[in-house]
Design a protein around this motif. Structure first.
Motif, PDB file in Angstrom:
ATOM      1  N   ALA A 402       0.846  -1.198   0.000  1.00  0.00           N
ATOM      2  CA  ALA A 402       0.000   0.000   0.000  1.00  0.00           C
ATOM      3  C   ALA A 402       0.876   1.240   0.000  1.00  0.00           C
ATOM      4  O   ALA A 402       2.031   1.221   0.437  1.00  0.00           O
ATOM      5  N   SER A 403       0.290   2.346  -0.504  1.00  0.00           N
ATOM      6  CA  SER A 403       0.942   3.660  -0.451  1.00  0.00           C
ATOM      7  C   SER A 403       0.092   4.575   0.431  1.00  0.00           C
ATOM      8  O   SER A 403      -1.142   4.611   0.308  1.00  0.00           O
ATOM      9  N   VAL A 404       0.773   5.311   1.305  1.00  0.00           N
ATOM     10  CA  VAL A 404       0.073   6.147   2.297  1.00  0.00           C
ATOM     11  C   VAL A 404       0.729   7.516   2.366  1.00  0.00           C
ATOM     12  O   VAL A 404       1.958   7.624   2.309  1.00  0.00           O
ATOM     13  N   SER A 405      -0.104   8.568   2.493  1.00  0.00           N
ATOM     14  CA  SER A 405       0.435   9.914   2.802  1.00  0.00           C
ATOM     15  C   SER A 405       0.159  10.192   4.282  1.00  0.00           C
ATOM     16  O   SER A 405      -0.913   9.896   4.796  1.00  0.00           O
ATOM     17  N   VAL A 406       1.168  10.767   4.925  1.00  0.00           N
ATOM     18  CA  VAL A 406       1.048  11.058   6.358  1.00  0.00           C
ATOM     19  C   VAL A 406       1.304  12.551   6.563  1.00  0.00           C
ATOM     20  O   VAL A 406       2.303  13.094   6.083  1.00  0.00           O
ATOM     21  N   THR A 407       0.386  13.188   7.277  1.00  0.00           N
ATOM     22  CA  THR A 407       0.499  14.609   7.571  1.00  0.00           C
ATOM     23  C   THR A 407       0.703  14.798   9.072  1.00  0.00           C
ATOM     24  O   THR A 407      -0.026  14.231   9.891  1.00  0.00           O
ATOM     25  N   GLY A 408       1.710  15.599   9.407  1.00  0.00           N
ATOM     26  CA  GLY A 408       1.997  15.856  10.817  1.00  0.00           C
ATOM     27  C   GLY A 408       3.091  16.887  10.953  1.00  0.00           C
ATOM     28  O   GLY A 408       3.539  17.484   9.970  1.00  0.00           O
ATOM     29  N   THR A 409       3.499  17.111  12.186  1.00  0.00           N
ATOM     30  CA  THR A 409       4.573  18.091  12.402  1.00  0.00           C
ATOM     31  C   THR A 409       5.861  17.583  11.782  1.00  0.00           C
ATOM     32  O   THR A 409       6.086  16.376  11.642  1.00  0.00           O
ATOM     33  N   GLU A 410       6.711  18.548  11.427  1.00  0.00           N
ATOM     34  CA  GLU A 410       7.947  18.195  10.726  1.00  0.00           C
ATOM     35  C   GLU A 410       8.812  17.243  11.545  1.00  0.00           C
ATOM     36  O   GLU A 410       9.369  16.285  11.007  1.00  0.00           O
ATOM     37  N   ASP A 411       8.895  17.469  12.832  1.00  0.00           N
ATOM     38  CA  ASP A 411       9.712  16.604  13.681  1.00  0.00           C
ATOM     39  C   ASP A 411       9.201  15.178  13.673  1.00  0.00           C
ATOM     40  O   ASP A 411       9.985  14.220  13.570  1.00  0.00           O
ATOM     41  N   LYS A 412       7.879  15.021  13.766  1.00  0.00           N
ATOM     42  CA  LYS A 412       7.327  13.672  13.814  1.00  0.00           C
ATOM     43  C   LYS A 412       7.420  12.975  12.456  1.00  0.00           C
ATOM     44  O   LYS A 412       7.692  11.769  12.387  1.00  0.00           O
ATOM     45  N   ILE A 413       7.183  13.711  11.389  1.00  0.00           N
ATOM     46  CA  ILE A 413       7.253  13.097  10.062  1.00  0.00           C
ATOM     47  C   ILE A 413       8.684  12.646   9.750  1.00  0.00           C
ATOM     48  O   ILE A 413       8.907  11.566   9.172  1.00  0.00           O
ATOM     49  N   ASN A 414       9.657  13.446  10.143  1.00  0.00           N
ATOM     50  CA  ASN A 414      11.055  13.094   9.842  1.00  0.00           C
ATOM     51  C   ASN A 414      11.515  11.854  10.603  1.00  0.00           C
ATOM     52  O   ASN A 414      12.457  11.180  10.170  1.00  0.00           O
ATOM     53  N   THR A 415      10.900  11.568  11.723  1.00  0.00           N
ATOM     54  CA  THR A 415      11.293  10.368  12.488  1.00  0.00           C
ATOM     55  C   THR A 415      10.393   9.174  12.197  1.00  0.00           C
ATOM     56  O   THR A 415      10.626   8.081  12.729  1.00  0.00           O
ATOM     57  N   LEU A 416       9.358   9.360  11.361  1.00  0.00           N
ATOM     58  CA  LEU A 416       8.417   8.284  11.065  1.00  0.00           C
ATOM     59  C   LEU A 416       9.030   7.297  10.067  1.00  0.00           C
ATOM     60  O   LEU A 416       9.657   7.690   9.084  1.00  0.00           O
ATOM     61  N   LYS A 417       8.806   6.012  10.312  1.00  0.00           N
ATOM     62  CA  LYS A 417       9.293   4.953   9.422  1.00  0.00           C
ATOM     63  C   LYS A 417       8.122   4.104   8.955  1.00  0.00           C
ATOM     64  O   LYS A 417       7.036   4.147   9.526  1.00  0.00           O
TER      65      LYS A 417
END
Length: 465
Positions: A402-417
């Protein structure tokens, strides 16, 4: 001897000696009088000095007594203040021919209003300017028997500009009310029926260990009479139940009041004006967590990163059998159009059925708002759930990812895997064969917004191993 001879034989007197003797006697008498007068003056002087000394001693003793008494000092101070006041302003008050003064917050009385009409636009009070003799102004300030009034005699529905009138002022004064004229609207009264609720008053005078619940109210509706405009502002109609110093079950006739959306009481006629209520007093309580409901939407590109409550729990009071069903209390936090972090104060906790009162009615909530970014994550493996029969499940085409877009704060998105994102299908109840199933996505952080970019349905083939 002949008479002639006798006359000639009388002894002769020395008239000069007699004259000086008389002068000497007069001087003696005068000297005696002067001496007596001097002695009298001296005696008076001694008496006057003695009297003055006695008076001086008396005044000293009197002052000692006065200064040793608080009451006497107070009276003396008042007398001196009065003398000083008169010396400074008394002369002006009594003799000044013309002066001016302003009376503040003078009530406005309404007269001769038709009972079928409601008047609006009338101020509760006005200022009144007085010009005239100072003494008359002075007496008017103390008398307070004057009035400002509005006469609505013979007026029908409509808009009017009317002059305010005054009475009971001295004729010597020029009297001007501010404003001197007002715009008044007269509207027909109508009658509507409203649901009747209740509120507790004087809760600060109820022991904190007690709570009050309403077992019965004799009415559940009430009729209000006012203009359409006033009735449209009615938000609630409530019986005001006085709970001060209550420690056991009680009954009372509670007065009924109408309130607008701001909690301000509205001036309306109501029938009836009170209702009989039966109340129960309880001392049971429990502590529950507070849950936040975020209400509204943030502008595009912003997100709530976290929020903090001034307290996370609250004690609720009520009947035990009703409170046992309540596991949490909610508070609504409106985040509409917020673009920066803020603290919202005095947010009311939502009182649901069964809760008589809170240990604290409101809390503060601090909300942190941050700008957000969106990032796309591809090749997220789709996991199979509820494969209790250990089937062999295969995906048609490239549907296993699957392909997913995730929206959030820059700090959280940069650490998301990718490992922090779950894509799943559920085959519970499916048999061997080909099926189309829904793809669901979820993440470890609830503050992140996820959107499935690939197909929301995939085709799978189920086979036995």
């Amino acid at each position: 001897m002949s008479p002639r001879n006798q006359k000639n034989n009388r002894p002769l007197k020395d008239t000069t000696t007699d004259f000086f003797l008389k002068i000497i006697e007069k001087e003696k008498d005068q000297t005696s009088k002067d001496t007596s007068s001097k002695e009298s003056v001296n005696e008076k002087k001694v008496k006057a000095i003695d009297t003055g000394a006695r008076f001086y001693n008396y005044m000293n003793q009197l002052l000692d007594k006065i200064l040793s008494s608080k009451v006497s000092i107070t009276i003396l101070s008042f007398v001196m203040a009065a003398v000083l006041f008169y010396s400074v302003s008394g002369k002006d008050i009594l003799t000044s021919p013309t002066s001016g003064a302003t009376l503040e917050n003078v009530p406005v009385y309404v007269e001769n209003l038709d009972d079928s009409l409601e008047a609006s636009g009338i101020p509760e009070s006005v200022s009144v300017v007085l010009v005239g003799p100072s003494l008359d102004i002075y007496k008017t300030n103390f008398s307070r028997d004057y009035q400002v009034y509005l006469d609505l005699q013979d007026l029908d529905e409509g808009d009017y500009v009317l002059n305010l009138r005054t009475r009971n002022f001295p004729e010597s004064l020029q009297v001007v009310s501010i404003p001197s004229s007002i715009k008044v609207t007269l509207a027909k009264k109508v009658t509507r029926t409203f649901d009747l609720g209740y509120r507790f008053i004087n809760e600060d005078q109820l022991d904190s260990k007690y709570s009050v619940s309403v077992n019965q109210m004799d009415l559940d509706t009430v009729e209000l009479r006012a203009s359409e405009e006033t009735l449209s502002r009615v938000e609630t109609v409530e019986a005001c139940i006085d709970v001060s110093d209550k420690t056991e079950d009680f009954e009372q006739n509670a007065r009924i009041r109408a309130y607008d959306s701001n909690g301000e009481e509205l001036n309306v006629e109501m029938s009836p004006e009170s209702v009989h209520v039966t109340c129960q007093v309880s001392s049971y309580s429990k502590t529950v967590p507070i849950h936040v409901n975020l209400v509204g939407n943030l502008p595009t590109g912003y997100q709530v990163s976290q929020y903090t409550l001034s307290q996370s729990e609250v004690t609720i009071f009520g009947l035990e059998e009703q409170l046992n069903e309540i596991q949490q209390v909610e508070v609504d936090v409106d985040i509409t159009d917020l673009k920066s972090s803020t603290t919202m104060t005095n947010l009311a906790l939502k009182k649901i059925a069964g809760i008589n009162k809170f240990s604290q009615d409101a809390i503060d909530v601090s909300v942190e708002i941050e700008k957000v970014i969106t990032k796309k994550f591809d090749n997220i493996p789709i996991k199979v759930l509820n494969n209790s029969r250990d089937y062999k499940v295969s995906f048609a085409g490239q549907g296993q990812n699957a392909s997913v877009s995730v929206t959030g704060t820059e700090d959280k998105i940069n650490t998301l895997k990718v490992d922090n994102i779950q894509a799943t299908i559920d085959i519970d109840g499916l048999d061997v064969g080909t099926h189309q199933v829904n793809v669901k996505i979820a993440g470890d952080d609830e503050t992140l917004t996820m959107k499935l970019l690939s197909s929301s349905k995939v085709t799978i083939n189920i086979e036995r191993n």
